[in-house]
Design a protein around this motif. Structure first.
Motif, short mmCIF file in Angstrom:
data_model
loop_
_atom_site.label_atom_id
_atom_site.label_comp_id
_atom_site.label_asym_id
_atom_site.label_seq_id
_atom_site.Cartn_x
_atom_site.Cartn_y
_atom_site.Cartn_z
N TYR A 134 36.15 36.85 48.08
CA TYR A 134 36.45 37.16 46.68
C TYR A 134 37.31 36.05 46.12
CZ TYR A 134 34.82 41.81 47.89
OH TYR A 134 34.06 42.87 48.33
N ASP A 139 40.44 45.14 50.64
CA ASP A 139 40.69 46.25 49.73
C ASP A 139 41.84 45.91 48.79
OD1 ASP A 139 42.91 46.36 51.39
OD2 ASP A 139 42.39 48.28 52.31
N GLN A 140 42.31 46.90 48.06
CA GLN A 140 43.37 46.69 47.09
C GLN A 140 44.63 46.13 47.75
OE1 GLN A 140 42.93 47.05 43.71
NE2 GLN A 140 44.86 45.92 43.65
N LYS A 141 44.89 46.54 48.99
CA LYS A 141 46.08 46.07 49.71
C LYS A 141 46.04 44.55 49.89
CE LYS A 141 48.55 46.96 54.02
NZ LYS A 141 48.55 47.68 55.28
N PHE A 154 44.40 42.40 47.96
CA PHE A 154 44.59 41.80 46.64
C PHE A 154 46.04 41.90 46.19
CE2 PHE A 154 40.01 42.90 46.36
CZ PHE A 154 39.53 41.61 46.25
N ASP A 155 46.69 43.01 46.51
CA ASP A 155 48.11 43.16 46.18
C ASP A 155 48.94 42.11 46.91
OD1 ASP A 155 47.47 45.31 44.57
OD2 ASP A 155 48.18 46.82 45.99
N GLN A 156 48.61 41.85 48.18
CA GLN A 156 49.36 40.85 48.96
C GLN A 156 49.24 39.47 48.34
OE1 GLN A 156 47.99 40.33 53.00
NE2 GLN A 156 49.58 38.84 53.46
#
Length: 151
Positions: free
Chosen positions: A126, A98-100, A102-104
């Protein structure tokens, strides 16, 4: 261990007391077989066997500083000239990408400024190409072969 969305590979797995361990060909040793380690080992084998990434140009679980704090990346792939090219973040299969996630990887990459990022939980993968000049990124349809990341 759970079947992943990757080809199956033969791994050296041993039982040491109550711990199951898997051999890591990059680090040349046995490591506790957690779900995340299972994904990492399978993904690394995929990169080596199916995408022609040189084993000697892959680093596993090395440290880096992010905003002055010590962090560890899952894998980093280098160009033959020694420059890093691809940052890999692995999650356990039960962890949703999830976005978390990708943020990491984006936080880790902020200091490295690499052109390729790969996030996988073994079921979903991804891969993105980052253009640091335009500050844009594009998701790729597939995990690129090693030669494709050398541009």
């Amino acid at each position: 261990m759970r079947a992943l969305n990757l080809p199956q590979y033969p791994f050296k797995i041993i039982q040491e007391g109550k711990k199951t361990k898997i051999f890591d060909a990059i680090r040349r040793g046995f490591f506790v077989l957690t779900p995340e380690e299972w994904v990492r080992q399978n993904l690394i084998q995929f990169l080596i066997e199916d995408r022609a990434y040189p084993k000697g140009l892959i680093a596993i679980e090395k440290g880096l500083k992010v905003n002055g704090l010590p962090k560890r990346f899952d894998a980093l792939v280098y160009h033959q000239n020694g420059n890093p090219k691809l940052l890999v973040e692995c999650k356990a299969p039960e962890i949703q990408i999830d976005q978390k996630a990708f943020d990491q990887i984006a936080r880790y990459n902020y200091s490295l400024k690499l052109p390729y990022l790969l996030v996988s939980n073994g079921l979903q993968h991804y891969c993105a190409k980052v253009n640091w000049q335009t500050k844009e990124f594009e998701f790729l349809n597939d995990i690129p072969h090693y030669e494709e990341i050398l541009d």
